[in-house]
Design an enzyme around this catalytic site. Structure first.
Site, PDB file in Angstrom:
ATOM      1  CG  LEU A  81      -1.865  -0.414   1.597  1.00 50.47           C
ATOM      2  CD1 LEU A  81      -2.310  -2.183   0.993  1.00 50.47           C
ATOM      3  CD2 LEU A  81      -3.045  -0.587   2.538  1.00 50.47           C
ATOM      4  CE1 TYR A 153      -1.341   7.030  -6.025  1.00 46.05           C
ATOM      5  CE2 TYR A 153      -3.284   7.476  -7.711  1.00 46.05           C
ATOM      6  CZ  TYR A 153      -2.987   6.720  -6.217  1.00 46.05           C
ATOM      7  OH  TYR A 153      -3.684   5.927  -5.344  1.00 46.05           O
ATOM      8  CB  THR A 183     -11.350   3.846  -0.037  1.00 43.29           C
ATOM      9  OG1 THR A 183     -11.126   3.166  -0.213  1.00 43.29           O
ATOM     10  CG2 THR A 183     -11.719   3.532   1.407  1.00 43.29           C
TER      11      THR A 183
HETATM   12  P1  NAD Z   1      -1.686   7.601   2.618  1.00 45.31           P
HETATM   13  O1  NAD Z   1      -0.706   8.227   1.548  1.00 45.31           O
HETATM   14  O2  NAD Z   1      -3.189   8.088   3.901  1.00 45.31           O
HETATM   15  O3  NAD Z   1      -1.062   5.970   3.020  1.00 45.31           O
HETATM   16  C1  NAD Z   1      -0.288   5.630   2.525  1.00 45.31           C
HETATM   17  C2  NAD Z   1       1.552   5.274   3.069  1.00 45.31           C
HETATM   18  O4  NAD Z   1       2.610   5.011   2.488  1.00 45.31           O
HETATM   19  C3  NAD Z   1       1.727   5.971   4.204  1.00 45.31           C
HETATM   20  O5  NAD Z   1       2.063   5.601   5.513  1.00 45.31           O
HETATM   21  C4  NAD Z   1       2.970   6.116   3.169  1.00 45.31           C
HETATM   22  O6  NAD Z   1       4.140   7.225   4.471  1.00 45.31           O
HETATM   23  C5  NAD Z   1       3.511   5.001   2.511  1.00 45.31           C
HETATM   24  N1  NAD Z   1       4.268   5.456   1.240  1.00 45.31           N
HETATM   25  C6  NAD Z   1       4.366   6.582   0.869  1.00 45.31           C
HETATM   26  N2  NAD Z   1       5.564   6.674  -0.254  1.00 45.31           N
HETATM   27  C7  NAD Z   1       6.398   5.646   0.526  1.00 45.31           C
HETATM   28  C8  NAD Z   1       7.744   4.302  -0.108  1.00 45.31           C
HETATM   29  N3  NAD Z   1       8.173   5.422  -0.852  1.00 45.31           N
HETATM   30  N4  NAD Z   1       8.195   4.292   1.302  1.00 45.31           N
HETATM   31  C9  NAD Z   1       7.432   3.249   1.555  1.00 45.31           C
HETATM   32  N5  NAD Z   1       6.364   4.674   2.545  1.00 45.31           N
HETATM   33  C10 NAD Z   1       5.687   5.180   1.446  1.00 45.31           C
HETATM   34  O7  NAD Z   1      -2.491   6.892   1.470  1.00 45.31           O
HETATM   35  P2  NAD Z   1      -4.032   5.548   1.519  1.00 45.31           P
HETATM   36  O8  NAD Z   1      -4.792   6.928   0.933  1.00 45.31           O
HETATM   37  O9  NAD Z   1      -4.096   5.250   2.700  1.00 45.31           O
HETATM   38  O10 NAD Z   1      -3.520   4.417   0.220  1.00 45.31           O
HETATM   39  C11 NAD Z   1      -3.144   3.659   0.667  1.00 45.31           C
HETATM   40  C12 NAD Z   1      -3.221   2.991  -0.564  1.00 45.31           C
HETATM   41  O11 NAD Z   1      -4.233   2.758  -1.360  1.00 45.31           O
HETATM   42  C13 NAD Z   1      -2.023   3.512  -1.846  1.00 45.31           C
HETATM   43  O12 NAD Z   1      -0.985   2.842  -2.308  1.00 45.31           O
HETATM   44  C14 NAD Z   1      -2.822   4.022  -2.628  1.00 45.31           C
HETATM   45  O13 NAD Z   1      -2.336   3.892  -4.005  1.00 45.31           O
HETATM   46  C15 NAD Z   1      -3.917   3.230  -2.872  1.00 45.31           C
HETATM   47  N6  NAD Z   1      -5.210   3.442  -3.646  1.00 45.31           N
HETATM   48  C16 NAD Z   1      -5.763   4.462  -2.217  1.00 45.31           C
HETATM   49  C17 NAD Z   1      -6.939   4.862  -3.029  1.00 45.31           C
HETATM   50  C18 NAD Z   1      -7.673   6.250  -1.484  1.00 45.31           C
HETATM   51  O14 NAD Z   1      -8.736   6.573  -1.301  1.00 45.31           O
HETATM   52  N7  NAD Z   1      -7.528   5.944  -0.465  1.00 45.31           N
HETATM   53  C19 NAD Z   1      -7.205   4.920  -4.223  1.00 45.31           C
HETATM   54  C20 NAD Z   1      -7.094   4.336  -4.598  1.00 45.31           C
HETATM   55  C21 NAD Z   1      -5.898   4.018  -4.692  1.00 45.31           C
END
Ligand code: NAD
Ligand code: UDP
Length: 338
Positions: A81, A153, A183
């Protein structure tokens, strides 16, 4: 009858300090599994992980997934994630976003291969870009601008999916890909910049509620508990689906209607204001979740009318706590290893 005890798995959650990742870690720990959260804290927070330290089976590693990775403990599952998810966050350092999704995913896939662990990739509805098919089915190949400001992205996630299926074709790992749609829920960062957190925080603090464009663009909002259930169902499906699986809530809303809903729910002095629409902002988005229903028996349970008040209540407590905050009492550094 002899009851078999569910086996305890060792599970790596990369990005586990983020919004979705911290909920996932908590659910896995509640099920009794050992959880290793690996996170650089780029967008994740210590508030998300400090409560997890109460579980003896929780371990935290602070590391960037784009750097070489090794974990000595034998892993059974790897969830990837790790990636900033909000447009302002992923556009802040676009080259790093691309490297997180490409090099980071490759590093984690190779880690899963070395451990013989199952791998789940958190992909996104952004792989469909500004879609010409509505609702979006998994066989739609997308409409993405590879030179625009969202490309770091969108294209990073598309390249990550390509890597995943190269590993599948070469039989290097058991890989599952979830295409996650918008989400929301508790633990989104107040400064996250996404629509749900922006509307709520602006309304709670009496700031103008910013609708981009005329607000006629649509999104479909999934509550975080439903998403986590879908991710876990996909990871634990006995046979890996041969293709990505959409996870999202098909209830579709115009952004201006969401703004009105928040405005009507929170007693506020805020007014709704209109700002420029960002480049390449998708006009319509709604998942076709037939595949998730068929293969996983999964569908969302929480309607926006139920999830939004829970999210507002969390932000109300959180924004107030931040305003009265006098200093950290605990540090994430006390938890970090590696
Ligand atoms: P978020 O930004 O809250 O969480 C992402 C986490 O990844 C954070 O804790 C961040 O510190 C960590 N991170 C980022 N880059 C990093 C790196 N290079 N190395 C280590 N850690 C790293 O985002 P979220 O909403 O919790 O999303 C989680 C995942 O779900 C992501 O991959 C995102 O692309 C995917 N996603 C989320 C949504 C949504 O609506 N929330 C929609 C589509 C996809
Ligand atoms: N949006 C908005 N006001 C905001 C934040 C976002 O009108 O303060 C719009 C944004 O332009 C997009 C939709 O809401 O059309 C969803 O944006 P978000 O950043 O939450 O997610 P994504 O664009 O990645 O789906």
């Amino acid at each position: 009858m002899i009851q078999t005890k569910p086996s305890v798995l060792t599970i790596l959650v990369a990005g586990g300090a983020g919004f979705v990742g911290s909920h996932l870690c908590e659910h896995l720990l509640e099920q009794g599994h050992r959880v290793i959260c690996l996170d650089s804290f780029l967008t994740g927070t210590q508030d998300n992980v400090l409560p997890l330290a109460a579980y003896p089976n929780f371990r935290l590693i602070q590391q960037d997934v784009a750097d070489p990775l090794d974990i000595s403990e034998r892993l059974d599952r790897v969830y990837n994630l790790a990636s900033p998810a909000s447009p302002p966050h992923y556009q802040a350092d676009p080259v790093h976003t691309m490297m997180t999704n490409v090099q980071g995913t490759l590093n984690l896939l190779m880690l899963a291969e070395r451990h013989g662990a199952r791998f789940l990739q958190a992909s996104t509805s952004e792989v469909y870009g500004d879609p010409e098919m509505h609702p979006q089915r998994e066989d739609y190949v997308g409409h993405v601008n590879c030179t625009g400001s969202r490309a770091c992205y969108d294209e990073g996630k598309r390249a990550a999916e390509a890597l995943c299926y190269d590993f599948v074709r070469a039989k290097r790992a058991d890989v599952r890909v979830a295409r996650i749609f918008n989400t929301y829920g508790p633990r989104m960062r107040p400064d996250d910049g996404r629509i749900v957190s922006n509307m709520i925080v602006q309304a709670l603090t009496g700031q103008p509620m910013t609708v981009y464009g005329d607000g006629s663009q649509t999104r479909s909002f999934c509550f975080v508990s439903d998403l986590v259930a879908g991710l876990m169902a996909l990871m634990e499906a006995r046979i890996a689906p041969a293709t990505p699986v959409n996870l999202g809530n098909p209830e579709e809303f115009e952004i201006r209607d969401l703004a009105m809903l928040v405005h009507d729910t929170i007693p506020t002095t805020s007014t709704i204001v209109y700002r420029d629409l960002p480049e390449d902002d998708p006009k319509r988005r709604r998942p076709d979740i037939s595949r998730a229903r068929e293969l996983l028996g999964w569908q969302p349970k929480v309607k926006l009318s139920e999830g939004l008040p829970q999210t507002i209540a969390w932000f109300a407590a959180h924004v107030k706590a931040q305003a009265t905050h006098t200093g950290e009492t605990a540090s994430v550094q006390t938890l970090v290893q590696g």
